[in-house]
Design a protein around this motif. Structure first.
Motif, short mmCIF file in Angstrom:
data_model
loop_
_atom_site.label_atom_id
_atom_site.label_comp_id
_atom_site.label_asym_id
_atom_site.label_seq_id
_atom_site.Cartn_x
_atom_site.Cartn_y
_atom_site.Cartn_z
N GLY A 35 0.82 -1.20 0.00
CA GLY A 35 0.00 0.00 0.00
C GLY A 35 0.85 1.25 0.00
O GLY A 35 1.16 1.82 -1.04
N LEU A 36 1.28 1.67 1.18
CA LEU A 36 1.97 2.96 1.30
C LEU A 36 3.34 2.98 0.63
O LEU A 36 3.66 3.91 -0.11
CB LEU A 36 2.10 3.32 2.78
N LEU A 37 4.17 1.96 0.89
CA LEU A 37 5.51 1.97 0.32
C LEU A 37 5.48 1.89 -1.21
O LEU A 37 6.20 2.64 -1.89
CB LEU A 37 6.34 0.81 0.89
N LEU A 38 4.65 1.02 -1.73
CA LEU A 38 4.55 0.90 -3.19
C LEU A 38 4.04 2.20 -3.79
O LEU A 38 4.51 2.64 -4.85
CB LEU A 38 3.64 -0.26 -3.57
N PHE A 39 3.09 2.85 -3.12
CA PHE A 39 2.58 4.13 -3.61
C PHE A 39 3.69 5.18 -3.68
O PHE A 39 3.85 5.86 -4.70
CB PHE A 39 1.46 4.65 -2.70
N PHE A 74 6.33 -7.26 -3.10
CA PHE A 74 5.85 -6.93 -1.76
C PHE A 74 4.81 -7.95 -1.28
O PHE A 74 4.83 -8.35 -0.11
CB PHE A 74 5.27 -5.52 -1.72
N ARG A 75 3.92 -8.37 -2.16
CA ARG A 75 2.90 -9.34 -1.76
C ARG A 75 3.55 -10.70 -1.49
O ARG A 75 3.19 -11.39 -0.53
CB ARG A 75 1.83 -9.46 -2.86
N PHE A 76 4.50 -11.09 -2.33
CA PHE A 76 5.21 -12.36 -2.12
C PHE A 76 5.87 -12.36 -0.74
O PHE A 76 5.81 -13.34 -0.01
CB PHE A 76 6.25 -12.56 -3.22
N THR A 77 6.50 -11.25 -0.38
CA THR A 77 7.17 -11.14 0.92
C THR A 77 6.17 -11.19 2.07
O THR A 77 6.37 -11.90 3.06
CB THR A 77 7.97 -9.82 0.98
N ALA A 78 5.08 -10.46 1.93
CA ALA A 78 4.07 -10.40 3.00
C ALA A 78 3.44 -11.76 3.26
O ALA A 78 3.04 -12.06 4.40
CB ALA A 78 2.99 -9.37 2.65
N PHE A 137 4.81 -1.26 -11.54
CA PHE A 137 3.76 -1.59 -10.58
C PHE A 137 3.60 -3.10 -10.44
O PHE A 137 3.54 -3.64 -9.34
CB PHE A 137 2.42 -0.98 -11.00
N LEU A 138 3.53 -3.79 -11.58
CA LEU A 138 3.34 -5.24 -11.57
C LEU A 138 4.46 -5.92 -10.80
O LEU A 138 4.22 -6.79 -9.94
CB LEU A 138 3.28 -5.78 -13.00
N PHE A 139 5.70 -5.53 -11.08
CA PHE A 139 6.85 -6.11 -10.40
C PHE A 139 6.85 -5.76 -8.91
O PHE A 139 7.03 -6.63 -8.05
CB PHE A 139 8.15 -5.61 -11.05
N GLY A 140 6.62 -4.49 -8.60
CA GLY A 140 6.67 -4.05 -7.21
C GLY A 140 5.61 -4.72 -6.35
O GLY A 140 5.89 -5.18 -5.24
N CYS A 143 1.82 -14.53 -7.42
CA CYS A 143 2.74 -13.40 -7.57
C CYS A 143 3.94 -13.73 -8.45
O CYS A 143 4.56 -12.81 -9.01
CB CYS A 143 3.24 -12.94 -6.20
N VAL A 144 4.29 -15.00 -8.55
CA VAL A 144 5.47 -15.38 -9.33
C VAL A 144 5.40 -14.86 -10.77
O VAL A 144 6.34 -14.21 -11.24
CB VAL A 144 5.70 -16.90 -9.28
N PRO A 145 4.30 -15.12 -11.51
CA PRO A 145 4.25 -14.58 -12.88
C PRO A 145 4.24 -13.06 -12.91
O PRO A 145 4.75 -12.46 -13.86
CB PRO A 145 2.95 -15.17 -13.45
N MET A 146 3.70 -12.43 -11.88
CA MET A 146 3.71 -10.96 -11.84
C MET A 146 5.14 -10.44 -11.76
O MET A 146 5.51 -9.49 -12.46
CB MET A 146 2.91 -10.46 -10.63
#
Length: 266
Positions: free
Chosen positions: A187-191, A218-222, A211-214, A246-249
């Motif tokens: 959310g905030l950091l990616l923004f 972040f979602r993969f980590t979370a 955006f797709l990569f970021g 998230c892997v293909p993203m």
């Protein structure tokens, strides 16, 4: 060790109509998108491309359809297909929670393709405009998850200052408040990162693929801190469904950003 307050999911009870916090977070997300997209449209290179208030309002309409339809359909298909096959009437119960970001993203992609064709614009020009405006909406949605006490985290060390017991989990296990982790990262950091990156003209597609990569990273980590869905658990290689989605993203985002960077088209 903290305890989740177990908020009432209903923000306002008018008798016939009940307003849920989850619905309010969606309204906040759409309002933030509108304000940020207007700011993006006023940037000289976007204004020169013909972006204005009317175009942003059209984008919001198409985006709302994509998010709601895609998010719900994605949740039904990715996470609980057998359950909803047996309870089809519950598919429309969006107010009870159950939205998939990955499904919502696919829904928005389809919506933006339709918008681009209708207005005869390059699809990546459309997604480049809106990409930095999306993470604040994701942040708002994660606050909705936290208020609902859903999508809680994996067990945490009880000595962790922000470890939290979620009564909704029906146990007394200290857990990571993973909804807040996602609020902060995707959310905030990616923004902040995307907004700063998009403050100057970029080549066509660079902002979208960033955006797709970021988000994927972040979602993969979370997901390492988020409790996997009980009916799915961990899948191959010890990864959750969210991580596999998230892997293909990550791969596509990195590859297409590099491809866009080598292009001469602005």
């Amino acid at each position: 060790m903290l305890v989740h307050p177990k908020f009432n999911p209903i923000a306002l009870d008018l008798g016939v109509v009940q307003v849920h916090w989850y619905g309010i977070t969606y309204l906040v997300a759409f309002a933030l998108f509108y304000a940020l997209a207007l700011a993006r449209a006023r940037q000289p290179w976007n204004a020169a491309a013909g972006w204005g208030r009317r175009e942003v309002e059209d984008l919001l309409f198409w985006g709302v359809l994509g998010v709601i339809l895609g998010g719900r359909i994605g949740y039904v298909l990715f996470y609980k297909p057998l359950y909803y096959l047996a309870h089809p009437a519950e598919i429309i119960a969006v107010w009870s929670g159950g939205m998939s970001f990955h499904g919502g993203m696919l829904g928005v992609i389809v919506a933006m393709i339709l918008y681009a064709r209708r207005h005869q614009r390059p699809w990546l020009q459309v997604t480049d405009l809106i990409a930095p405006c999306v993470p604040t909406g994701l942040a708002s949605g994660r606050i909705g998850n936290f208020i609902n006490g859903e999508l809680w985290g994996r067990p945490a060390d009880p000595s962790l200052p922000w470890a939290m017991i979620f009564p909704q989990a029906n146990d007394q296990v200290a857990r990571h408040p993973s909804q807040l982790y996602q609020f902060g990262m995707e959310g905030l950091l990616l923004f902040v990162l995307l907004w700063l990156y998009a403050r100057q003209p970029r080549k066509l597609g660079q902002v979208s693929w960033a955006f797709l990569f970021g988000y994927g990273v972040f979602r993969f980590t979370a997901e390492y801190f988020r409790e996997p869905d009980a009916h799915l658990g961990l899948l191959a290689l010890g990864m959750s469904m969210g991580q596999w989605l998230c892997v293909p993203m990550i791969v596509i985002g990195a590859a297409m950003w590099a491809w866009a960077s080598r292009r001469t088209v602005q």
